[in-house]
Design an enzyme around this catalytic site. Sequence first.
Site, short mmCIF file in Angstrom:
data_model
loop_
_atom_site.label_atom_id
_atom_site.label_comp_id
_atom_site.label_asym_id
_atom_site.label_seq_id
_atom_site.Cartn_x
_atom_site.Cartn_y
_atom_site.Cartn_z
N ASN A 112 0.89 -1.18 0.13
CA ASN A 112 0.05 0.01 -0.16
C ASN A 112 0.72 1.22 0.08
O ASN A 112 0.32 2.33 0.27
CB ASN A 112 -0.98 -0.08 0.99
N HIS A 115 3.47 4.98 4.46
CA HIS A 115 2.99 5.00 5.88
C HIS A 115 2.85 6.05 6.58
O HIS A 115 3.55 7.14 6.08
CB HIS A 115 4.13 4.17 6.69
P1 IDP Z 1 -1.79 1.73 8.49
O1 IDP Z 1 -0.56 1.72 7.48
O2 IDP Z 1 -2.87 2.50 7.49
O3 IDP Z 1 -1.45 2.54 9.65
P2 IDP Z 1 -2.00 -0.67 10.10
O4 IDP Z 1 -3.28 -1.32 10.28
O5 IDP Z 1 -1.37 0.23 11.37
O6 IDP Z 1 -2.21 0.45 8.84
O7 IDP Z 1 -1.10 -1.68 9.43
C1 IDP Z 1 0.26 -1.50 9.05
C2 IDP Z 1 0.38 -1.96 7.73
O8 IDP Z 1 0.53 -3.48 7.79
C3 IDP Z 1 -0.30 -1.62 6.60
O9 IDP Z 1 0.08 -0.36 6.00
C4 IDP Z 1 -0.04 -2.85 5.62
O10 IDP Z 1 1.02 -2.71 5.00
C5 IDP Z 1 -0.05 -4.14 6.51
N1 IDP Z 1 -1.39 -4.90 6.97
C6 IDP Z 1 -2.41 -4.34 7.72
N2 IDP Z 1 -3.25 -5.39 7.72
C7 IDP Z 1 -2.81 -6.07 6.84
C8 IDP Z 1 -3.42 -7.27 6.26
O11 IDP Z 1 -4.56 -7.95 6.73
N3 IDP Z 1 -2.62 -8.09 5.43
C9 IDP Z 1 -1.57 -7.88 4.88
N4 IDP Z 1 -0.92 -6.64 5.30
C10 IDP Z 1 -1.47 -5.75 6.24
MG MG Z 2 -0.74 1.97 11.36
#
Ligand code: IDP
Ligand code: MG
Length: 149
Positions: A112, A115
């Site tokens: 994605n 960060h």
């Molecule tokens: P954020 O980056 O929008 O803060 P977070 O929930 O903190 O989202 O998760 C950190 C990172 O972990 C996400 O940006 C993504 O790259 C990865 N991630 C989160 N949920 C998933 C998942 O269900 N599958 C694979 N990667 C995930």
């Molecule tokens: Mg996060």
Amino acid sequence: MERTFLMVKPDGVQRGLVGEIISRLEQRGYKLVGLKLLRLTPEQAENHYAEHRDKPFFPGLIAYITSGPVVAMVWEGKRVVTAVREMMGATDPQKALPGTIRGTYAVDIGRNVVHGSDSLATAEREIALFFSPEELISYERALDTWIYE
Ligand code: IDP
Ligand code: MG
């Protein structure tokens, strides 16, 4: 003024999106106060994502974030923590609104592109993890009176 931590992840660097992401924040009016290219060690990655240690996606997340260089930045401005989260879009790019960074440049949650800190407290922690105080530069911009009333 708030400060937030923003990182272009390895997929964003590989795909040549660093300039585009910096441009969006510059054009909005936010101020760049810290910038570096680095490759995260597994220890840095595990520390940065410590809150996710027990999640099933954690090993894949650490492999992804250490898979190549990232661009780490600190941005300053009014309400910048929330604004950057809004500009990034939802964590899952499938749910990110069109026009957001993830809604424009990403498809899968595990690729994605960016960060961004999710709160002021997180921002402080993450900035300290990646930047020493001397690496953050406070400076005036002549443009500021055209951005802030
Ligand atoms: P954020 O980056 O929008 O803060 P977070 O929930 O903190 O989202 O998760 C950190 C990172 O972990 C996400 O940006 C993504 O790259 C990865 N991630 C989160 N949920 C998933 C998942 O269900 N599958 C694979 N990667 C995930
Ligand atoms: Mg996060």
